[in-house]
Design an enzyme around this catalytic site. Structure first.
Site, PDB file in Angstrom:
ATOM      1  N   ASN A 140     -37.711   3.264 -22.499  1.00 47.97           N
ATOM      2  CA  ASN A 140     -38.612   4.067 -21.669  1.00 47.97           C
ATOM      3  C   ASN A 140     -39.380   3.299 -20.595  1.00 47.97           C
ATOM      4  O   ASN A 140     -39.734   3.880 -19.570  1.00 47.97           O
ATOM      5  CB  ASN A 140     -39.566   4.905 -22.550  1.00 47.97           C
ATOM      6  CG  ASN A 140     -40.430   4.067 -23.452  1.00 47.97           C
ATOM      7  OD1 ASN A 140     -40.116   2.924 -23.745  1.00 47.97           O
ATOM      8  ND2 ASN A 140     -41.532   4.633 -23.884  1.00 47.97           N
ATOM      9  N   GLY A 220     -40.128  -0.245 -30.138  1.00 49.39           N
ATOM     10  CA  GLY A 220     -39.188   0.863 -30.317  1.00 49.39           C
ATOM     11  C   GLY A 220     -39.682   1.808 -31.405  1.00 49.39           C
ATOM     12  O   GLY A 220     -40.887   1.900 -31.667  1.00 49.39           O
ATOM     13  N   SER A 221     -38.737   2.467 -32.043  1.00 51.19           N
ATOM     14  CA  SER A 221     -39.109   3.513 -33.005  1.00 51.19           C
ATOM     15  C   SER A 221     -39.533   2.930 -34.356  1.00 51.19           C
ATOM     16  O   SER A 221     -39.174   1.794 -34.705  1.00 51.19           O
ATOM     17  CB  SER A 221     -37.909   4.445 -33.210  1.00 51.19           C
ATOM     18  OG  SER A 221     -36.835   3.705 -33.738  1.00 51.19           O
ATOM     19  N   VAL A 222     -40.227   3.739 -35.131  1.00 50.01           N
ATOM     20  CA  VAL A 222     -40.673   3.322 -36.461  1.00 50.01           C
ATOM     21  C   VAL A 222     -39.461   3.009 -37.344  1.00 50.01           C
ATOM     22  O   VAL A 222     -39.434   1.998 -38.059  1.00 50.01           O
ATOM     23  CB  VAL A 222     -41.527   4.440 -37.112  1.00 50.01           C
ATOM     24  CG1 VAL A 222     -41.848   4.116 -38.562  1.00 50.01           C
ATOM     25  CG2 VAL A 222     -42.812   4.656 -36.322  1.00 50.01           C
ATOM     26  N   GLU A 223     -38.429   3.853 -37.265  1.00 44.59           N
ATOM     27  CA  GLU A 223     -37.261   3.687 -38.141  1.00 44.59           C
ATOM     28  C   GLU A 223     -36.615   2.314 -37.917  1.00 44.59           C
ATOM     29  O   GLU A 223     -36.357   1.577 -38.876  1.00 44.59           O
ATOM     30  CB  GLU A 223     -36.212   4.785 -37.872  1.00 44.59           C
ATOM     31  CG  GLU A 223     -36.667   6.200 -38.195  1.00 44.59           C
ATOM     32  CD  GLU A 223     -37.770   6.740 -37.268  1.00 44.59           C
ATOM     33  OE1 GLU A 223     -37.808   6.329 -36.085  1.00 44.59           O
ATOM     34  OE2 GLU A 223     -38.601   7.541 -37.732  1.00 44.59           O
ATOM     35  N   VAL A 224     -36.371   1.973 -36.649  1.00 45.14           N
ATOM     36  CA  VAL A 224     -35.736   0.680 -36.369  1.00 45.14           C
ATOM     37  C   VAL A 224     -36.709  -0.455 -36.696  1.00 45.14           C
ATOM     38  O   VAL A 224     -36.317  -1.486 -37.253  1.00 45.14           O
ATOM     39  CB  VAL A 224     -35.243   0.602 -34.896  1.00 45.14           C
ATOM     40  CG1 VAL A 224     -34.685  -0.774 -34.599  1.00 45.14           C
ATOM     41  CG2 VAL A 224     -34.176   1.666 -34.627  1.00 45.14           C
ATOM     42  N   GLY A 225     -37.987  -0.242 -36.397  1.00 42.94           N
ATOM     43  CA  GLY A 225     -39.001  -1.262 -36.715  1.00 42.94           C
ATOM     44  C   GLY A 225     -38.997  -1.606 -38.192  1.00 42.94           C
ATOM     45  O   GLY A 225     -39.098  -2.770 -38.578  1.00 42.94           O
ATOM     46  N   GLU A 240     -44.109  -2.991 -32.068  1.00 41.89           N
ATOM     47  CA  GLU A 240     -44.847  -2.018 -31.250  1.00 41.89           C
ATOM     48  C   GLU A 240     -44.089  -0.709 -31.372  1.00 41.89           C
ATOM     49  O   GLU A 240     -43.029  -0.535 -30.758  1.00 41.89           O
ATOM     50  CB  GLU A 240     -44.895  -2.482 -29.787  1.00 41.89           C
ATOM     51  CG  GLU A 240     -45.623  -3.797 -29.578  1.00 41.89           C
ATOM     52  CD  GLU A 240     -47.116  -3.714 -29.848  1.00 41.89           C
ATOM     53  OE1 GLU A 240     -47.682  -2.605 -29.761  1.00 41.89           O
ATOM     54  OE2 GLU A 240     -47.717  -4.745 -30.173  1.00 41.89           O
ATOM     55  N   CYS A 274     -44.928   5.894 -25.547  1.00 45.99           N
ATOM     56  CA  CYS A 274     -45.389   5.717 -26.935  1.00 45.99           C
ATOM     57  C   CYS A 274     -46.821   6.192 -27.127  1.00 45.99           C
ATOM     58  O   CYS A 274     -47.188   6.641 -28.204  1.00 45.99           O
ATOM     59  CB  CYS A 274     -45.244   4.266 -27.363  1.00 45.99           C
ATOM     60  SG  CYS A 274     -46.143   3.137 -26.297  1.00 45.99           S
TER      61      CYS A 274
END
Ligand code: NAP
Length: 465
Positions: A140, A220-225, A240, A274
Site C-alpha cells: 500500500n 503487513g498483515s497480522v496473519e503473515v506477521g 508493523e 493501516c
C-alpha cells in the site's frame, strides 16, 4: 532479482494495473534456492557496510534522495499505476520518502553511545549494526515503507535484502536502480543491497527463517506477521501490522471538523491504509449531525482514474479485494448494519460506503482495508473507550473533544500505540514513533526509533585506568 550487483530478469509474475486491469509488467520470482543465495550475498557484504564511515552512509542516503527528488513525478506516477493510488496522494508519498531518506542520513552521523560513571574505570557504549536486515514490505505504500526500512538500515551500517510485495513491486525495482547507481558512483560493492522479488510465501518465508538474517523488519498483515514471528525464532523482529483504528467523537467537539477528518482519512488510498479509521464511535447527542456532515463530505469525493489529478478514490489493489469489500458490506447489512451511501462495485472500484453499525457487527471487529466508514452510536466516552479497547488490535486511535482534561484521561485509558487528539487515527509523521500494541505489532518505526531497533548496544569497560 538484483543480487550481488546483477539483475536477474525473467517473466515469472504478471503485475497488473489495478485500475485498467492491464498487465503492465512481468517480474522475476525467486525460488527458495535463489532467495538463500540473495541472503548469503547480503551476509557476505555485511562487514563492508559495518566498516563504511558515517559520512559515507550519510552520502549514500543523501544521493539516493537527490536522484529520487529529480524523478519525483515519475515515481508518483509509477506508484499510482502500481497501486492504484490517486496521483495527489502518490505525490505525498514521494515527498514523505524524501523526508525519510534525509532523516536517515542525519542519523547516520548521529549514532552515539554514552558513558557511565563508575568507580571501577570507564564504561562506555557504542552503537553497532546488527548485520543483515531482511526487509519485507506491503503493497500500500511501496516506496515510503521500503525506505523506512532501507534508510535506517543503511544509516546504522547494515546490509539489506528487500522483499517488496508482489502485488506492487515496480516502485521498489526503480528505487533499487537508484541505489545501484549511487553505490556504483561511490565505488561500494552492490551486494550490500539486494532486491528479492517473488512470492512472499517463498521469498518472505525464507527471509524470516534463514539463519543469516539478523533482523526481520516486517510491515503487513497480522496473519503473515504471526507466521514471521514463529519462523524468526531468536532473530530480532519488528512487526508493523494492521488494526481497526477507532475514532471517538464526543459531543463537546467540533462535529463538522470531526466529520471532515473522518471522511478525508477513511477514504485515502481507498481505505488501504493501516491507520485508516476502523470505526467512528460517536456520542448519541451528536450522531445525527455527525452523520449528516459525513454523508455531505462523502458525496463530494471523486472516484475513478488514479492518474486524474482530481481523483480522490482509486481502485482497490485487485478485483478480488474489491469483491471482498462488497461481500463484507453485504455481511454487515445482514447483521443489521444500515448502508447509508455507496458500496457499489465495478471491477476494482468501490464507491465510498458509510454504514451505521452496532458493536456486534463484523465491521466493528476486523480490519476492513477498504472504503467503508462504519459509524457506531455510544452513550458516553466510557462506552466508547470500552468498545475501542475490546479489540484484538491496538495501532492508533483518534479522539475529538474540546476538553483537554478529558482528552488526557482518555488518552491514558486507550490501549493503542498512538492517540491522535482532535484528529482521526490516520496521522503519521516520519520522525514520530509509530507502531501498535496487542496484535497490531511489535517494536516501533519512525526513523530515529528504527535506527534504535536496527542497532545493537555494545558496552566497553576499561579497567585500571
Ligand atoms: P501481506 O499480505 O501481509 O503482505 C506483506 C508482505 O509480506 C508482502 O511483501 C508479502 O509478499 C509478504 N508475505 C506474504 N506471505 C508471507 C510469508 N508467509 N512469509 C513472509 N512474508 C510473506 O500485507 P499486504 O496485503 O501487502 O498489506 C496490507 C496489510 O499491511 C494490512 O493488514 C495493513 O494494515 C498492513 N500495513 C501495516 C502498516 C503499519 O505500519 N502498521 C503499514 C502498511 C500496511 P507478497 O505480496 O509477494 O505475497
Amino acid at each position: 532479482m538484483f543480487i550481488d550487483g546483477k539483475w536477474i530478469i525473467r517473466e515469472d509474475i504478471d503485475v497488473f494495473d489495478p485500475y485498467t486491469l492491464e498487465n503492465i509488467e512481468k517480474i522475476t520470482a525467486l525460488d527458495r534456492e535463489e532467495t538463500k543465495n540473495a541472503i548469503e550475498v547480503t551476509e557476505k557484504h555485511k562487514e563492508i557496510m559495518k566498516n563504511l564511515s558515517p559520512s559515507k552512509r550519510y552520502k549514500i542516503l543523501m544521493k539516493v534522495a537527490e536522484h529520487l527528488s529529480s524523478k519525483k513525478d515519475f515515481f508518483a506516477k509509477t506508484i499510482s499505476i502500481d497501486v492504484g493510488k490517486p496521483i495527489k496522494q502518490s505525490k505525498i508519498e514521494v515527498d514523505r520518502t524524501l523526508t525519510a531518506l534525509k532523516l536517515s542520513a542525519f542519523y547516520a552521523k548521529e549514532l552515539r553511545g554514552e558513558t557511565i560513571n563508575s568507580e571501577n574505570g570507564l564504561i562506555f557504549t557504542k552503537k553497532e549494526p546488527l548485520g543483515v536486515i531482511g526487509a519485507i514490505t506491503p503493497f500500500n505504500f511501496p516506496l515510503n515503507l521500503a525506505t523506512h526500512k532501507i534508510g535506517p538500515a543503511i544509516a546504522t551500517g547494515n546490509s539489506v535484502v528487500l522483499h517488496p510485495s508482489s502485488k506492487a513491486p515496480i516502485v521498489a525495482i526503480y528505487l533499487t536502480k537508484i541505489i545501484e547507481h549511487v553505490l556504483k558512483q561511490m565505488d561500494i560493492p552492490r551486494g550490500v543491497f539486494n532486491l528479492a522479488t517473488g512470492n512472499g510465501e517463498i521469498v518472505g518465508d525464507e527471509i524470516s527463517k534463514n539463519d543469516n538474517v539478523n533482523m526481520v523488519s516486517f510491515t503487513g498483515s497480522v496473519e503473515v506477521g504471526e507466521s514471521i514471528s514463529k519462523n524468526a525464532k531468536m532473530k530480532k523482529v519488528t512487526l508493523e501490522l494492521g488494526g481497526n483504528n477507532p475514532m471517538i467523537v464526543l459531543k463537546d467537539s467540533d462535529i463538522k471538523l470531526a466529520a471532515k477528518s473522518a471522511v478525508k482519512s477513511k477514504f485515502l488510498n481507498a481505505g488501504q491504509v493501516c491507520i485508516s479509521v476502523g470505526q467512528v464511535l460517536v456520542e448519541e447527542e451528536v450522531v445525527e449531525t455527525f452523520t449528516k456532515y459525513v454523508i455531505e463530505e462523502t458525496k463530494k469525493l471523486i472516484l475513478g482514474n488514479p492518474l486524474d489529478k482530481n481523483t480522490d478514490i482509486g481502485p482497490l489493489i485487485s478485483p478480488e479485494s474489491a469483491l471482498r469489500i462488497e461481500n463484507l458490506i453485504k455481511q454487515s447489512v445482514s447483521e443489521g448494519g444500515e448502508l447509508l451511501i455507496g458500496g457499489n462495485r465495478q471491477n476494482s472500484l468501490i464507491s465510498p460506503a458509510v454504514i451505521n453499525i452496532d458493536e456486534e457487527n463484523i465491521l466493528s471487529k476486523i480490519e476492513t482495508f477498504g472504503p467503508i466508514l462504519p459509524i457506531l452510536t455510544v452513550k458516553d466516552s466510557e462506552e466508547a473507550v470500552n468498545i475501542a479497547n475490546n479489540s484484538k488490535y491496538g495501532l492508533q486511535a483518534g479522539l475529538f473533544t474540546n476538553n483537554i482534561n478529558n482528552a488526557m484521561k482518555i488518552a491514558d485509558e486507550l490501549e493503542y500505540g498512538g492517540i491522535m487528539i482532535n484528529s482521526s487515527p490516520t496521522f503519521r509523521k516520519d520522525n514520530m514513533p509509530f507502531g501498535g500494541v496487542k496484535k497490531s505489532g511489535l517494536g516501533r518505526e519512525g526513523i530515529k526509533y528504527t535506527v534504535e531497533e536496527m542497532s545493537e548496544t555494545k558496552t566497553v569497560v576499561i579497567h585500571n585506568i
